[in-house]
Design an enzyme around this catalytic site. Structure first.
Site, PDB file in Angstrom:
ATOM      1  N   GLN A  73       0.538  -1.257   0.135  1.00 54.24           N
ATOM      2  CA  GLN A  73       0.084  -0.069   0.019  1.00 54.24           C
ATOM      3  C   GLN A  73       0.796   1.369  -0.082  1.00 54.24           C
ATOM      4  O   GLN A  73       1.596   1.859   1.023  1.00 54.24           O
ATOM      5  CB  GLN A  73      -0.889   0.034   1.317  1.00 54.24           C
ATOM      6  CG  GLN A  73      -2.457   1.327   1.325  1.00 54.24           C
ATOM      7  CD  GLN A  73      -2.937   1.396   2.501  1.00 54.24           C
ATOM      8  OE1 GLN A  73      -2.332   0.969   3.450  1.00 54.24           O
ATOM      9  NE2 GLN A  73      -3.771   2.062   3.023  1.00 54.24           N
ATOM     10  N   ASP A 103      -1.541  -5.591  14.586  1.00 59.72           N
ATOM     11  CA  ASP A 103      -0.503  -4.971  15.846  1.00 59.72           C
ATOM     12  C   ASP A 103      -2.124  -5.849  17.198  1.00 59.72           C
ATOM     13  O   ASP A 103      -1.557  -4.338  17.772  1.00 59.72           O
ATOM     14  CB  ASP A 103      -0.853  -3.574  16.045  1.00 59.72           C
ATOM     15  CG  ASP A 103      -2.228  -2.799  15.544  1.00 59.72           C
ATOM     16  OD1 ASP A 103      -3.106  -3.546  15.287  1.00 59.72           O
ATOM     17  OD2 ASP A 103      -2.447  -1.593  15.328  1.00 59.72           O
ATOM     18  N   ARG A 333      29.542 -16.112  28.522  1.00 64.12           N
ATOM     19  CA  ARG A 333      28.913 -15.384  27.089  1.00 64.12           C
ATOM     20  C   ARG A 333      28.976 -16.761  26.026  1.00 64.12           C
ATOM     21  O   ARG A 333      29.488 -17.847  26.337  1.00 64.12           O
ATOM     22  CB  ARG A 333      30.295 -14.367  27.332  1.00 64.12           C
ATOM     23  CG  ARG A 333      29.984 -13.177  28.605  1.00 64.12           C
ATOM     24  CD  ARG A 333      31.714 -12.163  28.694  1.00 64.12           C
ATOM     25  NE  ARG A 333      31.609 -12.340  27.315  1.00 64.12           N
ATOM     26  CZ  ARG A 333      33.379 -11.279  26.870  1.00 64.12           C
ATOM     27  NH1 ARG A 333      34.283 -11.282  28.018  1.00 64.12           N
ATOM     28  NH2 ARG A 333      33.529 -11.205  25.285  1.00 64.12           N
ATOM     29  N   HIS A 363      36.131 -19.512  41.784  1.00 63.89           N
ATOM     30  CA  HIS A 363      35.559 -18.335  42.317  1.00 63.89           C
ATOM     31  C   HIS A 363      36.486 -17.062  41.949  1.00 63.89           C
ATOM     32  O   HIS A 363      38.155 -17.335  41.110  1.00 63.89           O
ATOM     33  CB  HIS A 363      35.313 -18.411  43.752  1.00 63.89           C
ATOM     34  CG  HIS A 363      35.985 -18.308  44.739  1.00 63.89           C
ATOM     35  ND1 HIS A 363      35.939 -19.648  45.533  1.00 63.89           N
ATOM     36  CD2 HIS A 363      37.078 -18.862  44.430  1.00 63.89           C
ATOM     37  CE1 HIS A 363      36.589 -20.081  46.364  1.00 63.89           C
ATOM     38  NE2 HIS A 363      37.560 -19.555  46.026  1.00 63.89           N
ATOM     39  N   TYR A 366      38.202 -16.115  35.628  1.00 62.40           N
ATOM     40  CA  TYR A 366      38.111 -15.974  33.767  1.00 62.40           C
ATOM     41  C   TYR A 366      38.893 -16.701  32.404  1.00 62.40           C
ATOM     42  O   TYR A 366      40.033 -17.312  32.877  1.00 62.40           O
ATOM     43  CB  TYR A 366      38.442 -14.699  33.490  1.00 62.40           C
ATOM     44  CG  TYR A 366      38.251 -14.303  32.017  1.00 62.40           C
ATOM     45  CD1 TYR A 366      36.821 -13.691  31.684  1.00 62.40           C
ATOM     46  CD2 TYR A 366      39.364 -14.447  30.930  1.00 62.40           C
ATOM     47  CE1 TYR A 366      36.861 -13.929  29.939  1.00 62.40           C
ATOM     48  CE2 TYR A 366      39.436 -13.915  29.585  1.00 62.40           C
ATOM     49  CZ  TYR A 366      37.693 -13.932  29.296  1.00 62.40           C
ATOM     50  OH  TYR A 366      37.677 -13.714  27.749  1.00 62.40           O
ATOM     51  N   TYR A 387      44.425 -12.637  25.006  1.00 61.62           N
ATOM     52  CA  TYR A 387      44.313 -11.790  23.976  1.00 61.62           C
ATOM     53  C   TYR A 387      45.395 -11.051  24.227  1.00 61.62           C
ATOM     54  O   TYR A 387      46.309 -10.249  25.142  1.00 61.62           O
ATOM     55  CB  TYR A 387      43.493 -10.197  24.470  1.00 61.62           C
ATOM     56  CG  TYR A 387      43.572  -9.253  23.592  1.00 61.62           C
ATOM     57  CD1 TYR A 387      42.915  -9.605  22.014  1.00 61.62           C
ATOM     58  CD2 TYR A 387      42.709  -7.897  24.035  1.00 61.62           C
ATOM     59  CE1 TYR A 387      43.244  -8.590  21.262  1.00 61.62           C
ATOM     60  CE2 TYR A 387      42.763  -6.738  23.299  1.00 61.62           C
ATOM     61  CZ  TYR A 387      43.210  -7.188  21.248  1.00 61.62           C
ATOM     62  OH  TYR A 387      42.441  -6.451  20.653  1.00 61.62           O
ATOM     63  N   SER A 405      46.058 -21.003  43.026  1.00 63.50           N
ATOM     64  CA  SER A 405      45.325 -19.697  43.214  1.00 63.50           C
ATOM     65  C   SER A 405      45.753 -18.783  42.472  1.00 63.50           C
ATOM     66  O   SER A 405      46.802 -18.986  42.690  1.00 63.50           O
ATOM     67  CB  SER A 405      44.362 -19.446  44.608  1.00 63.50           C
ATOM     68  OG  SER A 405      43.304 -20.079  44.684  1.00 63.50           O
ATOM     69  N   ARG A 440      57.193 -18.161  39.671  1.00 62.44           N
ATOM     70  CA  ARG A 440      57.106 -16.532  40.184  1.00 62.44           C
ATOM     71  C   ARG A 440      58.306 -16.364  41.202  1.00 62.44           C
ATOM     72  O   ARG A 440      59.711 -17.289  40.729  1.00 62.44           O
ATOM     73  CB  ARG A 440      55.517 -16.895  41.407  1.00 62.44           C
ATOM     74  CG  ARG A 440      56.640 -18.183  42.520  1.00 62.44           C
ATOM     75  CD  ARG A 440      55.408 -18.380  43.371  1.00 62.44           C
ATOM     76  NE  ARG A 440      55.644 -20.009  44.612  1.00 62.44           N
ATOM     77  CZ  ARG A 440      54.501 -20.829  44.615  1.00 62.44           C
ATOM     78  NH1 ARG A 440      53.519 -20.571  44.071  1.00 62.44           N
ATOM     79  NH2 ARG A 440      55.310 -20.982  45.409  1.00 62.44           N
TER      80      ARG A 440
END
Length: 460
Positions: A73, A103, A333, A363, A366, A387, A405, A440
């Site tokens: 239309q 709608d 993620r 705990h 990452y 990265y 740890s 270390r």
């Protein structure tokens, strides 16, 4: 069996929404309004479905794809003019044609089926779907004579004071004899307050020709709710959410507070799963049986298998296999895969990583761009450093490894089965089978250093 066709009206701009998005593409519980309508229309097994598009036509066509044909239309000259654009696609079709607005996302396929049955039972050329509105303001009114026969439909702006007192409203859904519909549309004029070609004028034209015009009054007014404003969109979402939650509970899901739980239309949940208040479950999520989804968790496009426990965490576009648990305050993620009997504790973030069965990540960790085997222990504060400032790199950790740890794993490295990384290490090289890696500085104690301080701290 009589042929059934459908026309979905989706050409309007929706100026009252005050949005760049075409009105019918605004979402209600994870699906656009017009998608909800099309889904219910499809469920009634139509021979032909035509969607009338106008504003944002390309966006609507992209959203609905080849599930429907399209008629354009180009000028917004009214509902009658809009339906007429489908003539080239339906002019040779027989049977009945349903007309519904894009709608109105709350209509059910069962209501359309009831309308078809009533239309056929009455031998009607046209049947209007009506409802009793508590507040009919803004709706077209259905005017009946003393015998209850429909005389006409009058739009709000054209209604007299007496007609405005009528509470039976036109829902905007119709069933017409297809051939008689298009014949009548050619006789519609724009001689009204709006200067538009009203679809409702077809009713009077059919009556003048001696055709039977019927009206089927539905019970649930909420189902006929049209969305023209953001407030109406919120109300439609609330009604749809109540409907979705009720269906899940009927299927054996425990929702502690349905009024405080948001679940999208495409979500599947198994029986005996418990969902606490404040939970959002969105997209194409599938949750198995006997799961626990704790308060204030947010879940998007997940696959969650049986007996998984989620506590106050954010999960997206990943997989959690059976008997695993996560949280509180953890984040999956995209492209994470969590094995069976895995424990992910508080403040754990996993991205594009696979974690094997029975591995524990307790705990403050990452895990990104990594593959972890089975029976691994990952200590507190471990970071998989993936990265280098330009590229992402991958780390592999073998079965039964132990990562102490506060360790940093600098990708790309290979950590072999049954290897051990001492706490506080920064690992830049591969760790071999059965080896222990320590990376270390050696501790040095300075005797009597206290006395060399420039001044003695207070309260020591």
């Amino acid at each position: 069996m009589t042929t059934k066709n459908a026309i979905i009206m989706a050409a309007g701009k929706g100026t009252r929404m005050k949005s760049k998005l075409v009105k019918v593409l605004h979402q209600v519980c994870g699906k656009s309004m017009v998608d909800h309508v099309l889904t219910q229309v499809e469920a009634t097994h139509m021979a032909n479905i035509v969607t009338i598009v106008g504003h944002g036509a390309k966006d609507v066509e992209a959203a609905l794809g080849d599930r429907t044909e399209y008629a354009v239309q180009t000028e917004q000259l009214g509902t009658g003019h809009a339906v007429l654009q489908a003539e080239s696609l339906l002019k040779d079709a027989d049977g009945m044609t349903l007309i519904v607005s894009g709608d109105t996302p709350l209509f059910k396929a069962e209501t359309f089926e009831e309308l078809f049955e009533y239309h056929q039972a009455k031998g009607a050329a046209g049947t209007i779907l009506t409802s009793k509105a508590p507040n009919p303001q803004g709706y077209g009114r259905v005017v009946r004579n003393r015998l209850g026969i429909v005389e006409k439909i009058v739009e709000q702006k054209d209604a007299t004071k007496e007609e405005q007192e009528i509470h039976e409203i036109n829902t905007g859904v119709y069933c017409f004899d297809n051939q008689k519909l298009f014949a009548a549309l050619h006789e519609v004029t724009n001689d009204n307050a709006q200067g538009e070609y009203y679809l409702t004028d077809v009713i009077q034209i059919m009556k003048n020709q001696g055709d039977v015009v019927a009206a089927y009054q539905m019970d649930d007014f909420d189902e006929s709710m049209g969305v023209n404003t953001r407030a109406a969109l919120a109300q439609a979402t609330k009604v749809m959410q109540q409907r979705i939650n009720a269906q899940h509970m009927e299927n054996g899901v425990s929702i502690i507070n349905p009024d405080d739980t948001y679940i999208d239309a495409g979500v599947k949940i198994g029986a005996d799963t418990i969902i606490e208040p404040g939970v959002l479950i969105k997209g194409h999520t599938t949750i198995g049986e006997d799961c626990f989804i704790g308060a204030h968790s947010e879940i998007h496009d997940m696959v969650i298998e049986d007996r998984v426990r989620v506590t106050a965490s954010f999960l997206e576009d990943s997989i959690m296999h059976a008997d695993s648990n996560i949280g509180p305050y953890s984040h999956l993620r995209p492209q994470a895969e969590i094995g069976e009997h895995v424990h992910l504790g508080n403040f754990v973030e996993v991205k594009k990583a696979k974690i094997g069965n029975r591995t524990k990540v307790g705990h403050l960790t990452y895990v990104g761009d990594a593959t972890l085997g089975q029976d691994i222990n990952v200590g507190c504060g471990v970071v998989f450093v993936n990265y280098d400032g330009v590229n992402k790199h991958h780390t592999n950790v073998g079965d039964s490894a132990f990562i102490g740890s506060n360790s940093n794993i600098i990708a790309p490295v290979e950590v072999a089965d049954h290897s051990f990384i001492a706490a506080g290490s920064t690992i830049t090289d591969d760790v071999n089978f059965h080896d222990m890696a320590i990376a270390r500085a050696r501790q040095t104690n300075k005797p009597d250093f206290w006395g060399r301080l420039p001044h003695e701290p207070e309260n020591m």
